[in-house]
Scaffold this motif. Structure first.
Motif, short mmCIF file in Angstrom:
data_model
loop_
_atom_site.label_atom_id
_atom_site.label_comp_id
_atom_site.label_asym_id
_atom_site.label_seq_id
_atom_site.Cartn_x
_atom_site.Cartn_y
_atom_site.Cartn_z
N TRP A 49 0.85 -1.18 0.00
CA TRP A 49 0.00 0.00 0.00
C TRP A 49 0.89 1.24 0.00
O TRP A 49 1.64 1.47 0.94
N GLY A 50 0.85 2.02 -1.07
CA GLY A 50 1.61 3.26 -1.12
C GLY A 50 3.00 3.14 -1.71
O GLY A 50 3.71 4.13 -1.78
N PHE A 51 3.40 1.94 -2.12
CA PHE A 51 4.70 1.73 -2.74
C PHE A 51 4.68 0.40 -3.48
O PHE A 51 3.82 -0.44 -3.25
N GLU A 52 5.65 0.20 -4.37
CA GLU A 52 5.79 -1.07 -5.08
C GLU A 52 6.57 -2.04 -4.20
O GLU A 52 7.63 -1.69 -3.70
N GLY A 53 6.04 -3.23 -4.01
CA GLY A 53 6.73 -4.21 -3.20
C GLY A 53 5.95 -5.50 -3.11
O GLY A 53 4.85 -5.62 -3.66
N ASP A 54 6.53 -6.45 -2.40
CA ASP A 54 5.87 -7.74 -2.20
C ASP A 54 4.61 -7.57 -1.37
O ASP A 54 4.47 -6.63 -0.59
N ASP A 55 3.68 -8.53 -1.53
CA ASP A 55 2.44 -8.51 -0.77
C ASP A 55 2.71 -8.62 0.72
O ASP A 55 3.69 -9.22 1.15
N PHE A 56 1.81 -8.05 1.50
CA PHE A 56 1.90 -8.05 2.96
C PHE A 56 1.00 -9.11 3.58
O PHE A 56 -0.04 -9.45 3.02
N TYR A 57 1.41 -9.61 4.71
CA TYR A 57 0.54 -10.34 5.63
C TYR A 57 0.21 -9.36 6.75
O TYR A 57 1.11 -8.70 7.28
N ASN A 58 -1.07 -9.29 7.10
CA ASN A 58 -1.52 -8.43 8.19
C ASN A 58 -2.49 -9.20 9.08
O ASN A 58 -3.24 -10.05 8.59
N LEU A 59 -2.47 -8.89 10.35
CA LEU A 59 -3.41 -9.43 11.30
C LEU A 59 -3.48 -8.51 12.50
O LEU A 59 -2.70 -7.57 12.61
N VAL A 60 -4.44 -8.76 13.37
CA VAL A 60 -4.59 -7.98 14.60
C VAL A 60 -4.67 -8.96 15.76
O VAL A 60 -5.28 -10.02 15.65
N VAL A 61 -4.02 -8.60 16.85
CA VAL A 61 -4.12 -9.36 18.09
C VAL A 61 -4.64 -8.44 19.18
O VAL A 61 -4.47 -7.22 19.11
N SER A 62 -5.30 -9.04 20.16
CA SER A 62 -5.74 -8.25 21.31
C SER A 62 -5.37 -9.00 22.58
O SER A 62 -5.19 -10.22 22.58
N PHE A 63 -5.23 -8.23 23.65
CA PHE A 63 -4.90 -8.78 24.96
C PHE A 63 -5.28 -7.74 26.01
O PHE A 63 -5.56 -6.58 25.68
N GLU A 64 -5.30 -8.17 27.24
CA GLU A 64 -5.60 -7.28 28.36
C GLU A 64 -4.29 -6.80 28.98
O GLU A 64 -3.35 -7.58 29.14
N SER A 65 -4.23 -5.51 29.33
CA SER A 65 -3.02 -4.98 29.94
C SER A 65 -3.36 -3.76 30.79
O SER A 65 -4.31 -3.03 30.49
N ASP A 66 -2.56 -3.56 31.83
CA ASP A 66 -2.70 -2.36 32.64
C ASP A 66 -1.53 -1.39 32.40
O ASP A 66 -1.38 -0.40 33.10
N LEU A 67 -0.71 -1.66 31.38
CA LEU A 67 0.37 -0.74 31.02
C LEU A 67 -0.20 0.52 30.38
O LEU A 67 -1.28 0.49 29.77
N THR A 68 0.54 1.61 30.48
CA THR A 68 0.13 2.85 29.83
C THR A 68 0.36 2.71 28.32
O THR A 68 1.17 1.89 27.88
N PRO A 69 -0.29 3.54 27.52
CA PRO A 69 -0.04 3.50 26.08
C PRO A 69 1.44 3.70 25.73
O PRO A 69 1.95 3.02 24.84
N LEU A 70 2.12 4.57 26.43
CA LEU A 70 3.55 4.78 26.14
C LEU A 70 4.38 3.55 26.50
O LEU A 70 5.31 3.20 25.76
N GLN A 71 4.03 2.89 27.59
CA GLN A 71 4.73 1.64 27.94
C GLN A 71 4.47 0.55 26.89
O GLN A 71 5.37 -0.19 26.51
N LEU A 72 3.24 0.47 26.44
CA LEU A 72 2.88 -0.50 25.40
C LEU A 72 3.66 -0.22 24.12
O LEU A 72 4.24 -1.12 23.52
#
Length: 162
Positions: free
Chosen positions: A43-66
């Motif tokens: 997306w946005g440039f010439e190159g090989d195809d991407f693999y994409n996925l999303v993971v979720s989990f529970e955490s009490d860390l701050t966004p900056l720590q994450l």
């Protein structure tokens, strides 16, 4: 504890890098909910195809720590350092959501704009967090994906086991 969603993308040594990313995230954060892997063109440039996925989990860390933990995983010797934003990469980990938190900081936008901008982010996010509401738009991710304009979309599911 907040539900944290992280996008994973790679277009170099894709299967191996997805597995390394998932294992590293499990080691850092524990149990993950893992979407299916989708394959899309660069997306946005010439190159090989991407693999994409999303993971979720529970955490009490701050966004900056994450975000710092994600950068540490990306910078492991096996993952290679980040390149330019729209370029080939071994591993890209993006902090998409931290519960309902919002941030407009230049280096930390929550929810990340990519969530509604790119189908390779929204589709897997809707799969694992479809009932969650977008903190700004107030619509579920399932509804956002349902309403997404899929005209000309070339995206396929890839079977990987973890």
């Amino acid at each position: 504890m907040a539900c944290v969603c992280v996008g994973i993308g790679t277009n170099i040594d894709r299967e191996n890098m997805v597995r390394i990313a998932v294992q590293s995230l499990q080691q850092s954060f524990g149990e993950l909910c893992i979407s299916r892997v989708v394959e899309t063109q660069a997306w946005g440039f010439e190159g090989d195809d991407f693999y994409n996925l999303v993971v979720s989990f529970e955490s009490d860390l701050t966004p900056l720590q994450l975000k710092q933990t994600l950068r540490e995983i990306e910078n492991k010797p096996s993952c290679e350092k980040r390149s330019a934003p729209l370029a080939k990469r071994k591993l890209d980990l993006d902090l998409l959501l931290v519960g309902n938190q919002q941030s407009d900081q230049e280096d930390l936008r929550l929810p990340r704009d990519d969530v509604v901008k790119y189908p390779f982010v929204l589709c897997p996010l809707a799969e694992i967090a479809g009932d969650m509401m977008h903190p700004v738009l107030g619509r579920s991710f399932a509804r956002l994906w349902q309403d997404y304009d899929k005209t000309g979309l070339k995206m396929k599911t890839v079977e990987l086991t973890f």
